[in-house]
Every structure is written in C-alpha cells, then in structure tokens.
Design an enzyme around this catalytic site. Structure first.
Site, mmCIF file in Angstrom:
data_model
loop_
_atom_site.group_PDB
_atom_site.id
_atom_site.type_symbol
_atom_site.label_atom_id
_atom_site.label_comp_id
_atom_site.label_asym_id
_atom_site.label_seq_id
_atom_site.Cartn_x
_atom_site.Cartn_y
_atom_site.Cartn_z
ATOM 1 N N HIS A 59 0.829 -1.200 0.000
ATOM 2 C CA HIS A 59 0.000 0.000 0.000
ATOM 3 C C HIS A 59 0.867 1.255 0.000
ATOM 4 O O HIS A 59 0.640 2.193 -0.765
ATOM 5 C CB HIS A 59 -0.905 -0.036 1.242
ATOM 6 C CG HIS A 59 -1.862 1.110 1.346
ATOM 7 N ND1 HIS A 59 -3.212 0.980 1.139
ATOM 8 C CD2 HIS A 59 -1.656 2.412 1.663
ATOM 9 C CE1 HIS A 59 -3.797 2.153 1.315
ATOM 10 N NE2 HIS A 59 -2.870 3.053 1.640
ATOM 11 N N GLU A 60 1.887 1.268 0.871
ATOM 12 C CA GLU A 60 2.733 2.452 0.977
ATOM 13 C C GLU A 60 3.595 2.644 -0.270
ATOM 14 O O GLU A 60 3.888 3.772 -0.655
ATOM 15 C CB GLU A 60 3.617 2.358 2.223
ATOM 16 C CG GLU A 60 2.849 2.275 3.545
ATOM 17 C CD GLU A 60 1.796 3.356 3.690
ATOM 18 O OE1 GLU A 60 2.001 4.479 3.176
ATOM 19 O OE2 GLU A 60 0.744 3.087 4.290
ATOM 20 N N HIS A 103 1.940 4.678 -2.803
ATOM 21 C CA HIS A 103 1.970 6.127 -2.556
ATOM 22 C C HIS A 103 3.219 6.780 -3.129
ATOM 23 O O HIS A 103 3.320 8.009 -3.131
ATOM 24 C CB HIS A 103 1.888 6.402 -1.054
ATOM 25 C CG HIS A 103 0.492 6.364 -0.507
ATOM 26 N ND1 HIS A 103 -0.548 7.092 -1.058
ATOM 27 C CD2 HIS A 103 -0.041 5.682 0.540
ATOM 28 C CE1 HIS A 103 -1.654 6.854 -0.373
ATOM 29 N NE2 HIS A 103 -1.382 6.000 0.590
ATOM 30 N N HIS A 126 -6.064 8.631 -2.212
ATOM 31 C CA HIS A 126 -6.681 7.312 -2.377
ATOM 32 C C HIS A 126 -7.767 7.385 -3.459
ATOM 33 O O HIS A 126 -8.953 7.178 -3.199
ATOM 34 C CB HIS A 126 -7.289 6.843 -1.044
ATOM 35 C CG HIS A 126 -6.262 6.471 -0.028
ATOM 36 N ND1 HIS A 126 -6.325 6.864 1.289
ATOM 37 C CD2 HIS A 126 -5.128 5.754 -0.144
ATOM 38 C CE1 HIS A 126 -5.280 6.397 1.952
ATOM 39 N NE2 HIS A 126 -4.533 5.721 1.104
#
Length: 358
Positions: free
Chosen positions: A252-253, A256, A262
């Site tokens: 998930h990170e 980014h 999101h």
C-alpha cells in the site's frame, strides 16, 4: 532537588542505581513514601535498566525531567514518558502539565522511551565511502553476463537506502531482522524493480504515537518514498504482527510513491503491486514467513487504517511521531471521527468501499 538512590550493592552515594530488569517485570511501579523524611521514591525504566530517584513530596513532573537530563544526559525534548496503567499514558514533550505532582505517580510504572547518546551518535554517523578494489580482472564474456549485471544493478538501485528500527523500543534487533526480511522479500524486490521504486528509509512505527480510541495507523509514506514507516509491533509492545499483513501494508505504501490520494488510480496500482508480490513469493509458496516468531493471534479489537494518504513536505526525525518536522502534508493518519476535514472523510470512505470490495 532529587537524590538518586544508590543500589543495594557497593555503589557510591549519589550515583544512579541501574540494574537489569527481570524477564517478567511487574507491571506495577515500584515506589514508596518515607513518612519520616517526607520524601518519595520513583523508579524509572529505561531500556534494560531501572533507576531509583528520591524526591521531596512537593516535587513535580518538571523536577523529574531535570533529574533525567542530569543523570542520563537525555535532553528534555527527547524524553517521552509512558506512564501506566491508566492515565496519563504517553507524555510527549512539551508536557501539557509540567506541574503534575509526582505523588500521583507513585503507584504507576514509568518507562522512559528515549534513545541514549550513543544511539544518536550511531544513527547520525555518516557512512564511510565505499572502497573500490585496486584492480579489477576482466570478466570472461558469456551470453547471460549482461542480463545478470543489469539485474544486480537494478536490485541495488530500486531498493531501500537504509533500514532503521527504533532503538528506544524493546528488542530493536528483532525489528531490524523483520525490516530486512521485508526488504529482501522476493516479491517486494521484484515489484520495486519493475516499477523502479526507490525508498530512502524503511523504519518501524511507534504504536503509541499512532493509536486513537477508534483506529490504528498501519503505515505512512513521507514525500513519495523518502521514508516509509510500518507498524510492526503489537499495541502492548509484547510481540510482532503477522508478516503477510505488514507486507500488504508495505505494498500500500509503495503505491503512494506514485499516487498521494486514495483515488481510483491509487487503488488500481495498489492491487497490481499486491498481486505481483504474492506471485513473486516463491520461497514461502504464499504462506506467512516465520509465523512462529512474529505472528500475534490476539492483536485486534479496533478499526485499522493503513494511512490517510501520502505525506508531502516535512523532515523525517527518528521517533519524531506523527508528521514530525516542518511542512504540509497531503494526508494524515485517521485520528478520530470528530474534526475530520472533507478530504479525510472522503479518504476514509474510499478505504471502506475498497475493503468491502475485497
């Protein structure tokens, strides 16, 4: 002025009493009040040692801070106190109530969460320049040498620049091994090479600084890959969370690094990375790695949020807490339902929809 009590052995008067904590330390704070001299004694735990300090009955939290600075050479800005059970809990400088009477803490356990002077020197010491061999032998040509060289070059470029556990939390060497395992995970290595991801620092998150009554933050990405923080430990600091859960948070990170918000583009990339990492996990065959060492089956009970979006701006400080440093952020960890901005509510709603669609 507080008096540092000598240990039961042959220590000289005025010296700090330091001794190894037993493996199963009592959760209650060791303290006593001497009615004859109108003094009180507090025990402060720091790393694997404990220190007994004697204060007058009128002493306050500010007096304790001054004694810790003089005895342990830890500046007041680096002193975080975890006082349990119950309130006041975690106290971070500047303390909201420095005049808090120490008599209210005599029945509690006081833990000092702060790096030592040697820890800070080790972390700030510049790395020595790489040494190059005096002479290099010419390699024999082969059909695969070029491809292998390119793979090695990519692996050394698209990776984590350094791995930093929090030295003031218990057993930082276990966190070091955990972070190294994540960095060397075949699926993580493959997806970072494919997407050309580079992360400056991979570190752990202090659970006490990222927990609210309603939620827990699992990870943060600052400045699109400058620093990634992961919540490795359980809330009680007595174990480590499931490896595959943390690896999914890392996926998930990593997303980014490209998308801060999101939005749909972010979730599409996040799903792609998760699938690549799962398929690349050829060593474990899809099973959690080393469950016996890190898995904690009782860790749960409140809502968990991966993050509130990628941080932009600011300067990372080891153990500096949520959003340390100057600058603005494009997102933040969800800290409660009251006072949320429209952006935070939209991000939380997007995460909830994504979970329901899984």
């Amino acid at each position: 002025m507080a008096e540092v009590l000598p240990p039961a052995s042959s220590a000289q008067p005025g010296e700090a009493c330091s001794s190894e904590l037993p493996q199963e330390a009592s959760a209650a704070q060791s303290s006593e009040t001497d009615a004859a001299t109108n003094e009180l004694t507090l025990t402060v735990h720091h790393h694997s040692s404990k220190y007994d300090f004697s204060f007058p009955a009128s002493a306050t939290l500010a007096d304790l801070t001054a004694v810790l600075t003089k005895t342990l050479s830890i500046t007041p800005l680096d002193q975080k106190l975890l006082i349990s059970p119950g309130k006041p809990g975690l106290l971070k400088p500047p303390y909201p109530n420095p005049s808090l009477p120490l008599t209210s803490l005599t029945s509690k356990k006081i833990s000092l969460l702060a790096p030592t002077a040697s820890d800070l020197q080790r972390l700030t010491r510049p790395a020595p320049p790489p040494q190059r061999p005096a002479s290099v032998k010419a390699a024999k040509p082969s059909r695969t040498s070029g491809a292998n060289w390119q793979k090695r070059q990519a692996a050394s470029t698209y990776t984590f620049g350094r791995i930093v556990p929090l030295p003031y939390l218990p057993q930082p060497e276990r966190s070091q091994r955990y972070l190294e395992r994540l960095a060397q995970d075949p699926g993580i290595v493959a997806t970072m090479t494919k997407h050309q991801f580079s992360v400056g620092t991979l570190t752990e998150m202090n659970p006490a600084e990222h927990t609210t009554h309603e939620s827990r933050t699992l990870g943060l990405n600052r400045n699109r890959g400058e620093v990634i923080e992961l919540r490795l430990r359980t809330d009680a600091y007595d174990g480590y969370r499931d490896y595959k859960t943390i690896r999914k948070t890392l996926c998930h990170e990593l997303a980014h690094n490209v998308h801060g918000d999101h939005d749909r583009n972010f979730w599409d990339l996040c799903k792609m990375i998760e699938g690549e990492v799962e398929r690349g996990d050829w060593r474990s065959g899809g099973r959690a790695v080393s469950q016996e060492e890190f898995y904690n089956p009782d860790d749960g009970g409140m809502g968990e949020h991966v993050d509130g979006g990628g941080w932009e701006g600011g300067e990372f400080v080891l153990g500096g807490g949520n959003g340390s440093g100057s600058g603005s952020a494009s997102g933040s960890a969800v800290e409660g339902r009251s006072g949320e901005t429209i952006r935070e509510r939209m991000a939380r709603a997007a995460e909830e929809r994504a979970r329901k669609g899984q």
